[in-house]
Design a protein around this motif. Structure first.
Motif, PDB file in Angstrom:
ATOM      1  N   UNK A  25       0.814  -1.208   0.000  1.00 57.15           N
ATOM      2  CA  UNK A  25       0.000   0.000   0.000  1.00 57.15           C
ATOM      3  C   UNK A  25       0.847   1.257   0.000  1.00 57.15           C
ATOM      4  N   UNK A  26       1.857   1.294   0.866  1.00 57.63           N
ATOM      5  CA  UNK A  26       2.745   2.459   0.912  1.00 57.63           C
ATOM      6  C   UNK A  26       3.666   2.517  -0.300  1.00 57.63           C
ATOM      7  N   UNK A  27       4.016   1.361  -0.848  1.00 58.19           N
ATOM      8  CA  UNK A  27       4.818   1.329  -2.066  1.00 58.19           C
ATOM      9  C   UNK A  27       4.108   2.087  -3.186  1.00 58.19           C
ATOM     10  N   UNK A  28       2.809   1.804  -3.354  1.00 57.31           N
ATOM     11  CA  UNK A  28       2.053   2.504  -4.377  1.00 57.31           C
ATOM     12  C   UNK A  28       1.784   3.952  -4.015  1.00 57.31           C
ATOM     13  N   UNK A  29       1.374   4.182  -2.789  1.00 56.10           N
ATOM     14  CA  UNK A  29       1.007   5.535  -2.360  1.00 56.10           C
ATOM     15  C   UNK A  29       2.149   6.520  -2.529  1.00 56.10           C
ATOM     16  N   UNK A 149       9.770   0.713   4.845  1.00 54.67           N
ATOM     17  CA  UNK A 149      10.305   0.031   3.675  1.00 54.67           C
ATOM     18  C   UNK A 149       9.504   0.360   2.427  1.00 54.67           C
ATOM     19  N   UNK A 150       8.183   0.371   2.557  1.00 56.58           N
ATOM     20  CA  UNK A 150       7.344   0.734   1.428  1.00 56.58           C
ATOM     21  C   UNK A 150       7.555   2.174   0.991  1.00 56.58           C
ATOM     22  N   UNK A 151       7.708   3.074   1.956  1.00 58.72           N
ATOM     23  CA  UNK A 151       7.947   4.484   1.627  1.00 58.72           C
ATOM     24  C   UNK A 151       9.271   4.642   0.884  1.00 58.72           C
ATOM     25  N   UNK A 156      11.701   5.724  -4.470  1.00 60.04           N
ATOM     26  CA  UNK A 156      12.750   5.386  -5.428  1.00 60.04           C
ATOM     27  C   UNK A 156      12.160   4.900  -6.751  1.00 60.04           C
ATOM     28  N   UNK A 157      11.190   3.984  -6.680  1.00 52.66           N
ATOM     29  CA  UNK A 157      10.601   3.437  -7.896  1.00 52.66           C
ATOM     30  C   UNK A 157       9.802   4.486  -8.654  1.00 52.66           C
ATOM     31  N   UNK A 158       9.155   5.402  -7.935  1.00 48.23           N
ATOM     32  CA  UNK A 158       8.424   6.465  -8.603  1.00 48.23           C
ATOM     33  C   UNK A 158       9.337   7.327  -9.454  1.00 48.23           C
ATOM     34  N   UNK A 159      10.500   7.670  -8.905  1.00 46.52           N
ATOM     35  CA  UNK A 159      11.463   8.470  -9.668  1.00 46.52           C
ATOM     36  C   UNK A 159      11.975   7.707 -10.883  1.00 46.52           C
ATOM     37  N   UNK A 160      12.182   6.395 -10.747  1.00 40.88           N
ATOM     38  CA  UNK A 160      12.665   5.585 -11.868  1.00 40.88           C
ATOM     39  C   UNK A 160      11.590   5.460 -12.954  1.00 40.88           C
ATOM     40  N   UNK A 285      21.014   7.315   9.629  1.00 40.14           N
ATOM     41  CA  UNK A 285      19.887   7.363  10.565  1.00 40.14           C
ATOM     42  C   UNK A 285      18.782   6.403  10.127  1.00 40.14           C
ATOM     43  N   UNK A 286      18.423   6.440   8.847  1.00 34.14           N
ATOM     44  CA  UNK A 286      17.347   5.582   8.346  1.00 34.14           C
ATOM     45  C   UNK A 286      17.703   4.106   8.498  1.00 34.14           C
ATOM     46  N   UNK A 287      18.947   3.752   8.174  1.00 38.86           N
ATOM     47  CA  UNK A 287      19.365   2.356   8.273  1.00 38.86           C
ATOM     48  C   UNK A 287      19.377   1.878   9.719  1.00 38.86           C
ATOM     49  N   UNK A 288      19.884   2.704  10.621  1.00 40.88           N
ATOM     50  CA  UNK A 288      19.937   2.325  12.036  1.00 40.88           C
ATOM     51  C   UNK A 288      18.528   2.234  12.609  1.00 40.88           C
TER      52      UNK A 288
END
Length: 432
Positions: A25-29, A149-151, A156-160, A285-288
């Motif tokens: 859901x967040x992947x698409x949103x 993870x979805x965000x 990233x995929x949206x930009x691609x 920060x995001x990875x940690x």
């Protein structure tokens, strides 16, 4: 002994459906986020104000609708409301295609905010009902990792996909959300904890009723999830904003200041110090943040939500002060690590405090109200920290965030403990 065994098992197939549905859901949103500014300028010739309105419209409705979504999940079932949220996100993706004008685009974004609120809030309470009592905080944290993870992947995929045209992005938005809907539908019927929780509330909220009704994946964990119920028959306002959610929600809103400061200003802060790689600190920060939940996300359950919330808020404050004083990138990265560890466990710890003080029949509304404070905090702190940066400089932004994190600790410590914890303490090492 036979009763405790199912309660201690994690229903992996069910959680895969819920976590996967949220992720998709967040992947698409969020796939539309990086392309919307250019789309608004190109198609409508609009300026920055219109761009900001279109991008942030979802946050407005999410803020307002989260408590309502939680209440609906309590009443009609988590599964049904989460499915509705995924469907709305898919419909919103398809509504990008027609030429609806700028006002229509804003309306589509508002609709997507409703879908996002229903998707996240219903899923969060569903996870709590699925989780063994001693794993609730950990699974709440992992649920958040699915969202982030979805965000991350969606932007990233949206930009691609933009290289293929706007239509490719809109189609991906709808397709990813529909895949999420299918994953939610795939959750085994025996995992429908929402309906058995809500129905006894309408008739007779006896703790033995859910166990007798369906001892499969979820029900042994549903009854002992909380401490004593929040007292009294709730009025209309309190059904949407349950009292147990208010203080933890306020602490979350205060802690959001640190995140808003890092997200908006850490790159600019390090550029002003002569470091051109400030994005490294943000990435660390995001990875940690995600890694902490994966490795030590069980600590709120094992050590107690109040204790871990205190440590987490203190860690966020210390990390922000290190960033404020950092003369170079390595020191700023250390600050990002410290803040990432602390901030990562603050949300699940505070959420666990909400759950421990809320009647099971009202947990949807409570979690919805609690998470709406996050949206509120970002809405408030974004502009205010901009004023601080303009008037006092970038280091002051992180000092202000550290002060807010310290205030969040004070608010968390002021939350009254549940009156009774014998059922939990017999199975969980929870500190009072």
């Amino acid at each position: 002994m036979g009763a405790s065994a199912p309660g201690s098992r994690i229903p992996r197939r069910a959680l895969l459906g819920v976590f996967g549905g949220l992720f998709c859901g967040y992947l698409g949103l969020t796939s539309a986020i990086p392309v919307l500014p250019g789309f608004v300028r190109e198609r409508f010739g609009a300026g920055d104000l219109a761009v900001g309105l279109v991008v942030t419209a979802t946050a407005l409705t999410a803020l307002l609708v989260r408590p309502v979504s939680g209440h609906l999940a309590d009443t009609y079932g988590h599964r049904r409301v989460m499915q509705a949220g995924a469907l709305l996100v898919a419909v919103g993706g398809l509504l990008y295609f027609p030429p609806l004008g700028l006002g229509g685009l804003v309306a589509v974004r508002l609709l997507l905010g409703v879908g996002e609120a229903a998707l996240f809030t219903a899923g969060a309470v569903w996870v709590v009902s699925l989780a063994p009592h001693e794993r609730r905080g950990q699974l709440i944290g992992l649920y958040g990792v699915s969202m982030w993870g979805g965000i991350s992947a969606g932007t990233l995929l949206g930009a691609v996909l933009l290289d293929l045209g706007y239509g490719a992005v809109w189609g991906f938005n709808a397709a990813a959300a529909l895949l999420g809907l299918l994953l939610i539908v795939s959750v085994p019927e025996a995992s429908r904890a929402a309906r058995p929780v809500a129905e006894p509330q309408l008739a007779e909220p006896a703790p033995t009723e859910p166990r007798a009704a369906e001892p499969a994946l979820t029900e042994p964990a549903a009854a002992p999830v909380t401490g004593p119920p929040d007292r009294g028959r709730p009025g209309r306002w309190q059904r949407l904003l349950p009292r147990p959610a208010l203080l933890p929600g306020l602490a979350l809103a205060l802690a959001a200041a640190g995140y808003a400061g890092v997200a908006a200003f850490v790159v600019l802060h390090l550029q002003a110090r002569g470091t051109g790689s400030g994005v490294v600190a943000l990435s660390v920060f995001s990875a940690v943040y995600a890694g902490t939940r994966l490795v030590i996300g069980h600590l709120p359950d094992r050590l107690g939500a109040r204790r871990v919330a205190t440590w987490s808020g203190a860690g966020e404050a210390v990390g922000l002060l290190i960033i404020a004083l950092a003369p170079n990138l390595p020191v700023a990265v250390i600050g990002s690590v410290v803040m990432g560890v602390g901030f990562s466990l603050l949300h699940p710890s505070l959420a666990l405090m909400v759950m421990d003080r809320t009647d099971p029949s009202r947990q949807g509304a409570a979690l919805g109200a609690y998470t709406s404070f996050w949206d509120l905090g970002l809405s408030v702190w974004g502009p205010l920290l901009g004023v601080v940066a303009a008037g006092l400089g970038y280091p002051a932004v992180f000092v202000a965030g550290a002060c807010c994190a310290a205030a969040a600790v004070a608010v968390a410590l002021s939350v009254r403990r549940p009156d009774a914890e014998p059922a939990a303490s017999s199975r969980v090492r929870s500190t009072p």
